[in-house]
Each structure stands twice: as structure tokens, then as C-alpha cells.
Design a protein around this motif. Structure first.
Motif, PDB file in Angstrom:
ATOM      1  N   GLU A 144       7.345  11.176  12.048  1.00 43.78           N
ATOM      2  CA  GLU A 144       7.613  12.148  12.946  1.00 43.78           C
ATOM      3  C   GLU A 144       6.408  13.358  12.712  1.00 43.78           C
ATOM      4  N   GLY A 145       6.043  13.638  11.715  1.00 45.43           N
ATOM      5  CA  GLY A 145       5.448  14.702  11.476  1.00 45.43           C
ATOM      6  C   GLY A 145       3.753  14.516  11.564  1.00 45.43           C
ATOM      7  N   ILE A 146       3.250  13.264  11.928  1.00 43.96           N
ATOM      8  CA  ILE A 146       2.264  12.959  12.101  1.00 43.96           C
ATOM      9  C   ILE A 146       1.552  13.260  13.339  1.00 43.96           C
ATOM     10  N   SER A 147       0.315  14.061  13.274  1.00 44.28           N
ATOM     11  CA  SER A 147      -0.119  14.421  14.606  1.00 44.28           C
ATOM     12  C   SER A 147      -1.436  13.672  15.086  1.00 44.28           C
ATOM     13  N   PHE A 148      -2.009  12.789  14.264  1.00 43.10           N
ATOM     14  CA  PHE A 148      -3.188  12.197  14.321  1.00 43.10           C
ATOM     15  C   PHE A 148      -3.369  10.845  13.279  1.00 43.10           C
ATOM     16  N   MET A 149      -3.581   9.827  13.805  1.00 40.76           N
ATOM     17  CA  MET A 149      -3.538   8.458  13.043  1.00 40.76           C
ATOM     18  C   MET A 149      -4.631   7.699  13.266  1.00 40.76           C
ATOM     19  N   ASP A 150      -5.593   7.212  12.225  1.00 41.41           N
ATOM     20  CA  ASP A 150      -6.480   6.194  12.595  1.00 41.41           C
ATOM     21  C   ASP A 150      -6.003   5.031  12.028  1.00 41.41           C
ATOM     22  N   SER A 151      -7.193   3.999  11.829  1.00 38.19           N
ATOM     23  CA  SER A 151      -6.605   2.729  10.988  1.00 38.19           C
ATOM     24  C   SER A 151      -6.206   2.815   9.749  1.00 38.19           C
ATOM     25  N   SER A 152      -6.493   3.990   8.864  1.00 39.42           N
ATOM     26  CA  SER A 152      -5.750   4.096   7.760  1.00 39.42           C
ATOM     27  C   SER A 152      -4.460   4.334   7.572  1.00 39.42           C
ATOM     28  N   GLY A 153      -3.816   4.488   8.743  1.00 40.93           N
ATOM     29  CA  GLY A 153      -2.079   4.485   8.787  1.00 40.93           C
ATOM     30  C   GLY A 153      -1.786   3.169   8.514  1.00 40.93           C
ATOM     31  N   ILE A 154      -2.479   2.230   9.322  1.00 40.87           N
ATOM     32  CA  ILE A 154      -2.270   0.600   8.984  1.00 40.87           C
ATOM     33  C   ILE A 154      -2.372   0.154   7.678  1.00 40.87           C
ATOM     34  N   GLY A 155      -3.576   0.715   7.091  1.00 41.21           N
ATOM     35  CA  GLY A 155      -3.485   0.270   5.892  1.00 41.21           C
ATOM     36  C   GLY A 155      -2.614   0.751   4.871  1.00 41.21           C
ATOM     37  N   LEU A 156      -2.181   2.123   5.230  1.00 39.40           N
ATOM     38  CA  LEU A 156      -0.953   2.731   4.285  1.00 39.40           C
ATOM     39  C   LEU A 156       0.170   1.926   4.351  1.00 39.40           C
ATOM     40  N   VAL A 157       0.592   1.424   5.545  1.00 43.25           N
ATOM     41  CA  VAL A 157       1.785   0.521   5.681  1.00 43.25           C
ATOM     42  C   VAL A 157       1.579  -0.937   4.848  1.00 43.25           C
ATOM     43  N   MET A 158       0.326  -1.387   5.091  1.00 43.56           N
ATOM     44  CA  MET A 158       0.180  -2.604   4.570  1.00 43.56           C
ATOM     45  C   MET A 158       0.040  -2.627   2.942  1.00 43.56           C
ATOM     46  N   GLY A 159      -0.366  -1.706   2.593  1.00 41.03           N
ATOM     47  CA  GLY A 159      -0.434  -1.377   1.025  1.00 41.03           C
ATOM     48  C   GLY A 159       0.780  -1.226   0.650  1.00 41.03           C
ATOM     49  N   ARG A 160       1.607  -0.523   1.147  1.00 43.44           N
ATOM     50  CA  ARG A 160       3.236  -0.184   0.745  1.00 43.44           C
ATOM     51  C   ARG A 160       4.054  -1.491   0.628  1.00 43.44           C
ATOM     52  N   TYR A 161       3.747  -2.409   2.024  1.00 45.62           N
ATOM     53  CA  TYR A 161       4.559  -3.547   2.022  1.00 45.62           C
ATOM     54  C   TYR A 161       3.867  -4.554   0.934  1.00 45.62           C
ATOM     55  N   ARG A 162       2.833  -4.628   0.560  1.00 41.16           N
ATOM     56  CA  ARG A 162       2.287  -5.524  -0.508  1.00 41.16           C
ATOM     57  C   ARG A 162       3.046  -5.262  -1.952  1.00 41.16           C
ATOM     58  N   ASN A 163       3.005  -3.698  -2.209  1.00 45.75           N
ATOM     59  CA  ASN A 163       3.681  -3.276  -3.314  1.00 45.75           C
ATOM     60  C   ASN A 163       5.245  -3.565  -3.380  1.00 45.75           C
ATOM     61  N   LEU A 164       5.806  -3.434  -2.217  1.00 42.15           N
ATOM     62  CA  LEU A 164       7.260  -3.673  -2.162  1.00 42.15           C
ATOM     63  C   LEU A 164       7.569  -4.851  -2.156  1.00 42.15           C
ATOM     64  N   SER A 165       6.695  -6.048  -1.529  1.00 46.23           N
ATOM     65  CA  SER A 165       7.195  -7.355  -1.789  1.00 46.23           C
ATOM     66  C   SER A 165       7.224  -7.977  -3.118  1.00 46.23           C
ATOM     67  N   LYS A 166       6.560  -7.303  -3.974  1.00 42.81           N
ATOM     68  CA  LYS A 166       6.795  -7.840  -5.457  1.00 42.81           C
ATOM     69  C   LYS A 166       8.290  -7.372  -5.994  1.00 42.81           C
ATOM     70  N   THR A 167       8.854  -6.701  -5.240  1.00 45.48           N
ATOM     71  CA  THR A 167      10.331  -6.173  -5.923  1.00 45.48           C
ATOM     72  C   THR A 167      11.287  -6.478  -4.964  1.00 45.48           C
ATOM     73  N   GLY A 168      10.745  -7.184  -3.833  1.00 45.33           N
ATOM     74  CA  GLY A 168      12.036  -7.575  -2.906  1.00 45.33           C
ATOM     75  C   GLY A 168      12.828  -6.430  -1.911  1.00 45.33           C
ATOM     76  N   ALA A 169      12.014  -5.220  -2.019  1.00 43.25           N
ATOM     77  CA  ALA A 169      12.439  -4.157  -1.219  1.00 43.25           C
ATOM     78  C   ALA A 169      11.997  -4.436   0.197  1.00 43.25           C
ATOM     79  N   GLN A 170      12.814  -3.508   1.120  1.00 42.85           N
ATOM     80  CA  GLN A 170      12.400  -3.668   2.435  1.00 42.85           C
ATOM     81  C   GLN A 170      11.869  -2.392   2.740  1.00 42.85           C
ATOM     82  N   MET A 171      11.137  -2.024   3.958  1.00 42.47           N
ATOM     83  CA  MET A 171      10.629  -1.045   4.389  1.00 42.47           C
ATOM     84  C   MET A 171      10.814  -0.845   6.027  1.00 42.47           C
ATOM     85  N   HIS A 172      11.289   0.299   6.073  1.00 52.52           N
ATOM     86  CA  HIS A 172      11.367   0.707   7.701  1.00 52.52           C
ATOM     87  C   HIS A 172      10.475   2.051   8.078  1.00 52.52           C
TER      88      HIS A 172
END
Length: 109
Positions: free
Chosen positions: A49-77
Motif C-alpha cells: 500500500e505504501g509503494i509509490s513506484f515499482m519497477d521490475s525489482s518488485g517482481i524479483g523481490l516477490v519471486m525471491g521471497r517465494y523461493r525462500n519460503l518454499s523451502k519451509t512450506g510457508a505461504q505468501m500473500h
């Protein structure tokens, strides 16, 4: 470029703000990864909600956190996206990795 982390039980919520670009993504990644490593959540919520601008780094941020979480079975919203960021995430297929809240629904519209 700020990240506020809130931990409630097994849920870590990262409230992102400012511009999410190549320069700020590193700081945000480190803050989120540190909180996840320390708390071992079953759910990570990324609030854009507080993001005023996002480039492709935002997609990378989400994908990297997903990769880390998938090792533990945690979910992401992902919540609080602007209509533009929501559209970018939909086009990138992020909804296959995380539950993507409808931006208009989230804002009560």
C-alpha cells in the motif's frame, strides 16, 4: 524506501513504502529475509500500500521471497497493491506464487 515488519504469532507482515527499485530492493530483501529467518512464519504478507513506484525489482523481490519460503512450506500473500502494480503482478503470473489480493477489494471499493 522503508520496510516496517510486524510479527503476530506465525505471521510476518512487511509493510513496504516508498519507491521499490534496484536500489531499495536490496534493503527491503534483507529486512524481510531477516524477519522470516528469525520468526519462521507459516505466512508472509507483503503489503504494497505504501509503494509509490515499482519497477521490475518488485517482481524479483516477490519471486525471491517465494523461493525462500518454499523451502519451509510457508505461504505468501500480497496486499495493498495499486491498480497498476496489481496489473503488473497479474501479467507476470505472480498469483501462481502468492495469493494476490484484488487491489480494489483491498481498498474497500
Amino acid at each position: 524506501m522503508a520496510v516496517e515488519i510486524n510479527v503476530t504469532g506465525e505471521v510476518v507482515t512487511a509493510f513496504l513504502s516508498g519507491e521499490l527499485d534496484h536500489h531499495s530492493a536490496r534493503f527491503m530483501r534483507e529486512a524481510i529475509d531477516g524477519a522470516v529467518e528469525l520468526n519462521m512464519p507459516t505466512l508472509l504478507i507483503l503489503d504494497f500500500e505504501g509503494i509509490s513506484f515499482m519497477d521490475s525489482s518488485g517482481i524479483g523481490l516477490v519471486m525471491g521471497r517465494y523461493r525462500n519460503l518454499s523451502k519451509t512450506g510457508a505461504q505468501m500473500h500480497i496486499t495493498g497493491t495499486s491498480p497498476q502494480i496489481y496489473k503488473v503482478f497479474k501479467l507476470a503470473g505472480i498469483e501462481r506464487l502468492a495469493k494476490l489480493e484484488d487491489s480494489m477489494k483491498y481498498r474497500g471499493k
